[in-house]
Design an enzyme around this catalytic site. Structure first.
Site, PDB file in Angstrom:
ATOM      1  N   GLU A   1      -7.483 -60.619  68.333  1.00 55.96           N
ATOM      2  CA  GLU A   1      -8.929 -60.724  68.130  1.00 55.96           C
ATOM      3  C   GLU A   1      -9.249 -62.085  67.530  1.00 55.96           C
ATOM      4  O   GLU A   1      -8.578 -62.497  66.586  1.00 55.96           O
ATOM      5  CB  GLU A   1      -9.455 -59.632  67.198  1.00 55.96           C
TER       6      GLU A   1
ATOM      7  N   GLY B   1      -6.832 -60.687  56.824  1.00 54.21           N
ATOM      8  CA  GLY B   1      -6.280 -59.724  55.892  1.00 54.21           C
ATOM      9  C   GLY B   1      -5.471 -58.665  56.625  1.00 54.21           C
ATOM     10  O   GLY B   1      -4.354 -58.331  56.242  1.00 54.21           O
TER      11      GLY B   1
ATOM     12  N   MET C   1      -5.543 -56.307  60.778  1.00 52.62           N
ATOM     13  CA  MET C   1      -6.143 -56.209  62.112  1.00 52.62           C
ATOM     14  C   MET C   1      -5.939 -54.809  62.670  1.00 52.62           C
ATOM     15  O   MET C   1      -4.826 -54.280  62.680  1.00 52.62           O
ATOM     16  CB  MET C   1      -5.503 -57.257  63.039  1.00 52.62           C
ATOM     17  N   GLU C   2      -7.054 -54.261  63.168  1.00 49.15           N
ATOM     18  CA  GLU C   2      -7.112 -52.841  63.530  1.00 49.15           C
ATOM     19  C   GLU C   2      -6.602 -52.515  64.923  1.00 49.15           C
ATOM     20  O   GLU C   2      -7.146 -51.627  65.583  1.00 49.15           O
ATOM     21  CB  GLU C   2      -8.561 -52.375  63.392  1.00 49.15           C
ATOM     22  N   ASN C   3      -5.557 -53.193  65.421  1.00 50.06           N
ATOM     23  CA  ASN C   3      -5.035 -52.854  66.748  1.00 50.06           C
ATOM     24  C   ASN C   3      -4.859 -51.338  66.872  1.00 50.06           C
ATOM     25  O   ASN C   3      -4.389 -50.701  65.931  1.00 50.06           O
ATOM     26  CB  ASN C   3      -3.667 -53.513  66.957  1.00 50.06           C
TER      27      ASN C   3
ATOM     28  N   HIS D   1     -10.546 -49.764  55.653  1.00 55.26           N
ATOM     29  CA  HIS D   1     -11.353 -50.536  56.604  1.00 55.26           C
ATOM     30  C   HIS D   1     -10.724 -50.490  58.006  1.00 55.26           C
ATOM     31  O   HIS D   1     -11.406 -50.193  58.994  1.00 55.26           O
ATOM     32  CB  HIS D   1     -11.455 -51.987  56.112  1.00 55.26           C
ATOM     33  N   GLU D   2      -9.430 -50.751  58.069  1.00 53.22           N
ATOM     34  CA  GLU D   2      -8.780 -50.785  59.379  1.00 53.22           C
ATOM     35  C   GLU D   2      -8.745 -49.387  60.006  1.00 53.22           C
ATOM     36  O   GLU D   2      -8.922 -49.236  61.212  1.00 53.22           O
ATOM     37  CB  GLU D   2      -7.360 -51.354  59.267  1.00 53.22           C
TER      38      GLU D   2
ATOM     39  N   HIS E   1     -11.957 -48.537  61.669  1.00 52.89           N
ATOM     40  CA  HIS E   1     -12.113 -49.148  62.994  1.00 52.89           C
ATOM     41  C   HIS E   1     -11.591 -48.263  64.119  1.00 52.89           C
ATOM     42  O   HIS E   1     -11.976 -48.434  65.271  1.00 52.89           O
ATOM     43  CB  HIS E   1     -11.346 -50.467  63.049  1.00 52.89           C
TER      44      HIS E   1
ATOM     45  N   GLU F   1     -17.806 -54.093  62.534  1.00 53.43           N
ATOM     46  CA  GLU F   1     -17.473 -54.547  61.187  1.00 53.43           C
ATOM     47  C   GLU F   1     -18.389 -53.982  60.102  1.00 53.43           C
ATOM     48  O   GLU F   1     -17.922 -53.676  59.008  1.00 53.43           O
ATOM     49  CB  GLU F   1     -17.458 -56.073  61.134  1.00 53.43           C
TER      50      GLU F   1
HETATM   51 ZN   LIG Z   1     -12.829 -55.174  60.403  1.00 56.75          ZN
END
Ligand SMILES: [Zn+2]
Length: 856
Positions: free
Chosen positions: A129, A263, A265-267, A299-300, A303, A322
């Site tokens: 991303e 920080g 990443m929400e793969n 947070h992740e 997502h 986001e």
């Molecule tokens: Zn995010």
């Protein structure tokens, strides 16, 4: 003919239906080899298919047509990752399979597909991303194109291969193993991920986790996985409960990456993290790190619903990802770990983002995307922080139950598909039974913070009727904006009875009628509305007086910032701000103290020469320092633990308190004597202070400490300390540490931030960066380099502004996205310069003389 530009939208001519990727990945190789079969749907007959592939060497491409016929394709790469495949004769409309064989280089900076070495072993990771997938494989690299992926990866024996789904088979192939993964649900390319290397894999107890959950580390770090394994299932359950949708994927791996630009990443199914946000010493990790790990994990995870299950149609809708993930992270952590009071951290974040949003150069949450720079710029505080504040306002305005029902309707309607803001609005309006769009549109499509003032209606001497006026947002250049601002005023009458009243400001002025005169009033009940407010002097004084006993924690945390905005608007002066700040500094809440300290730091350039200013600050902070002590206590609450570093560092620095400074430096030096065993919380607090005046021996010990740091928290403290030197002959050797092999690209900002935040070292930093710019960029990559101007956000004089403008003047020093960031920073410095100039005299007037201070 359109030019081949990968930043142009692909359009609807071709749509991917399914990808099959066979990849050969070896951490010790310098390139990836791959074979892709992409089933596409062509809308009409065409000789050309446009997609993406940046820096790929395509050595063979063909199209398989229905009926089995194949035709050769010629591959042309354009700029910005454009890829055009051309057939000699037009391909028919309908389903076609593209087969592409390619190679591409494996990067050495943390972008796209990249290699990292840790403890002498090689690993591969991805960060796709926003625009990185095209650098690894040919694809339709836009979020709106979701398709299932079937992936197989050939890798050396001894490596574990991770992908978005579970491995369903492995077979030997010579020296290698081929890993075959389950087909994914439909994914956009930016959520695809791989990792290869000799990992440690720690599996969660299946009784405790609602999904198959693993934490994955580089070899030898498994002991740091436990914290994340404990907290993640609880966060998942909180998110499942709120969304009403079970975790949408088959498995979940959380991977600690030794060098990671963002920080986390929400793969899908394979979340990647900076190590310090995932791998915590379960016994000793600092409370600060525990809280932030939990926030980022939440947070992740959020997502997985917001962004992954339902994906934005295009990058201008990034807030649907986001802002919701940021709002949900707060709800989830608040449910699981209320002791952190992350709802109040969110209030602080809203205050900070309002400062940013008051710049003329601020973006709107939904901003047209013209090129790759605009895509990168969309990942800013406006999309995350303002977005989350607007979501929270919407929830408060509609009522949490209605809001949640609307969001659930949106999620189930668009599951595994894509969505736009209009889809969310339709779902919310269906539940609310009234229009939502007029309120939301103003906040999404216009930059700026609305300002709301209350003033007694002329002639109403009993002060029962107030005009509620909406002013032009601070900074916003466009005054024609249409706003509907939901304002909620809370007030208390003389008998102590509290009530709230709502005014929906759909025109410049509304009216508030109170049934009785108010003892005090707060113009933003619970700080749930996204607006700045102003009260007449009498009401403001009454509010400040009531603050300690009558305001909620959220209102107290936000108060210094609202007053700061009035100071910037020259509606109150520095003496008035400091008078309220002085009272607020009696508040034991860490975030109130922190907010006041932030203002004091910003006022410091305007303070008179001499010790008066620092002595006044020290006198106000000392009671907190006495209460907290210098080292963590057993069974201490999260608030005090988090307050200690803020208070002590400000006392030592802003307050110039020699005793505190010496004591912290001493603690730091002691920690270096037996670094592996040092308490990481003490290390984080004291090590940077030890480095302020540290000599060469401290610098050398820090270098040695970095090699043996037992946890990411220890490591982080060393990086910060290396950049904290203030002794003239040590400053630059701290910056140069960036080029040590033990310091990684991800460490750049942590290393340089302390010097950037301190006026005495900022100029040196600019001169160093000017000299070393190219070498820095070679190590961090262009995406990170675009953010470098942010280091000067606190600069407050003209000469520094000129220095920053000169530093980034050359076009080569403004990579995609960097242009806007520089403009914002320069405007912010102008604002600081103005503020310093006009607060100088009132600040001098406010400060008592030193004799008075001694008696405080
Ligand atoms: Zn995010």
């Amino acid at each position: 003919m359109r030019p081949l530009d990968g930043h142009a939208r692909l359009g609807a001519a071709a749509r991917p239906v399914q990808y099959t990727l066979d990849l050969h990945l070896d951490p010790d190789a310098d390139c990836l080899r791959g074979e892709a079969r992409i089933t596409v749907e062509l809308a009409h007959p065409t000789p050309e298919v446009h997609l993406h592939g940046e820096g790929l060497r395509i050595h063979h491409a063909l199209a398989r047509l229905p009926g089995g016929r194949a035709t050769e394709l010629t591959a042309n790469l354009g700029q910005n990752g454009a890829l055009c495949l051309t057939a000699a004769t037009p391909l028919p409309a309908g389903t076609v399979e593209l087969e592409i064989h390619w190679r591409c280089p494996i990067g050495q900076v943390p972008e796209g597909l990249y290699a990292v070495r840790a403890d002498d072993e090689g690993y591969l990771f991805t960060q796709f991303e926003p625009l990185g997938a095209r650098r690894a494989f040919p694809c339709f690299d836009e979020p709106g194109f979701k398709a299932p992926f079937s992936v197989s990866v050939r890798a050396p024996r001894g490596c574990t291969v991770l992908a978005n789904t579970a491995a369903v088979g492995r077979r030997a192939d010579g020296e290698d193993l081929v890993w075959v993964f389950e087909e994914t649900p439909p994914l956009p390319t930016y959520l695809v991920a791989f990792a290869v290397g000799p990992f440690d894999v720690v599996t969660a107890d299946s009784d405790h986790s609602p999904v198959p959950l693993r934490v994955i580390t580089t070899r030898g770090r498994a002991r740091l996985a436990r914290y994340a394994l404990q907290v993640t299932p609880r966060l998942l359950k909180a998110l499942e409960a709120w969304t009403g949708v079970p975790y949408p994927y088959g498995k979940l791996d959380l991977v600690g990456v030794p060098d990671f630009a963002a920080g986390a990443m929400e793969n899908v199914g394979l979340i990647t993290f900076r190590e310090r946000l995932l791998l915590l010493d379960p016994e000793r990790a600092p409370v600060h790190d525990r809280m932030w790990a939990e926030i980022v994990i939440a947070h992740e995870l959020a997502h997985m619903w917001f962004g992954n299950l339902v994906t934005m149609a295009w990058w201008d809708e990034l807030w649907l990802n986001e802002a919701f993930a940021t709002h949900l992270e707060t709800l989830a952590v608040q449910a699981v770990s209320p002791q952190f009071e992350v709802n109040l951290e969110a209030v602080r974040e809203t205050d900070r983002v309002m400062g940013h949003d008051a710049l003329a150069q601020a973006r709107a949450i939904r901003q047209p995307i013209r090129d790759g720079g605009d895509v990168l710029n969309a990942f800013d505080a406006i999309t995350y922080g303002k977005g989350a504040a607007v979501v929270q306002m919407l929830s408060a305005w509609l009522g949490e139950a209605t809001f949640r029902a609307g969001v659930r309707r949106y999620l189930s309607r668009h599951a595994h598909g894509i969505a736009r803001t209009e889809d969310l609005l339709a779902a919310l309006e269906a539940e609310a039974g009234r229009p939502v769009e007029p309120v939301l549109r103003g906040f999404l499509d216009q930059p700026g913070v609305p300002r709301v003032s209350l003033a007694p209606v002329a002639g109403d001497r009993r002060r029962w009727r107030y005009a509620v006026t909406r002013h032009r947002p601070a900074g916003a250049a466009d005054t024609s904006g249409r706003w509907v601002v939901p304002v909620t005023v809370r007030w208390v009458d003389d008998l102590g009875r509290a009530a709230t009243q709502r005014v929906e400001l759909d025109r410049p002025t509304g009216e508030l009628r109170l049934p009785a005169p108010a003892a005090w009033m707060h113009p933003n009940d619970g700080e749930r509305g996204y607006y700045r407010w102003h009260l007449p002097a009498a009401e403001l004084t009454a509010l400040a007086r009531a603050s300690a006993t009558a305001l909620s924690a959220a209102e107290r945390v936000a108060l210094p910032g609202h007053l700061w905005a009035l100071l910037e608007a020259e509606q109150i002066d520095a003496a008035e701000w400091c008078t309220v700040a002085q009272a607020l500094l009696g508040d034991p809440h860490r975030l109130v103290i922190e907010a006041v300290i932030e203002g004091l730091t910003q006022l410091t350039p305007a303070a008179p020469e001499g010790p008066v200013w620092s002595a006044w600050i020290a006198s106000r902070l000392q009671p907190h320092a006495d209460r907290l002590g210098r080292v963590p206590r057993v069974n201490e609450g999260a608030n005090d633990r988090l307050a200690r570093p803020t208070v002590l560092r400000a006392l030592a620095d802003l307050g110039a308190d020699g005793a505190t400074r010496a004591a912290l430096a001493d603690l730091g030096r002691q920690a270096l004597l037996d670094f592996r065993r040092a308490d990481p919380e003490v290390v984080a607090l004291a090590l940077p202070v030890a480095a302020w005046d540290g000599d060469r021996s401290v610098h050398d010990r820090l270098r040695a400490a970095l090699e043996v740091a037992p946890t990411p928290a220890h490591r982080q403290a060393v990086i910060t300390a290396l950049g904290s030197a203030r002794a003239d002959d040590r400053i630059e050797s701290g910056f140069e540490a960036f080029f040590w092999p033990t310091v990684r690209a991800q460490d750049l900002f942590a290393l340089l931030r302390p010097a950037a935040d301190h006026p005495s070292t900022r100029g040196r930093l600019a001169r160093w960066l000017d000299r070393r710019y190219d070498a820095v960029v070679e190590k961090v990559g262009l995406e990170t380099a675009a953010h470098l101007p942010r280091l000067w956000a606190k600069a407050a004089d003209r000469a520094e502004r000129d220095q920053v403008a000169a530093l980034f003047e050359s076009a080569q020093r403004r990579p995609p996205g960097g242009e806007r960031i520089l403009r914002q920073v320069l405007e912010g410095i102008d604002r600081n310069v103005r503020l310093t100039r006009w607060t100088r005299s009132s600040l001098a007037r406010f400060l008592p003389d030193v004799d008075d201070l001694r008696r405080v």
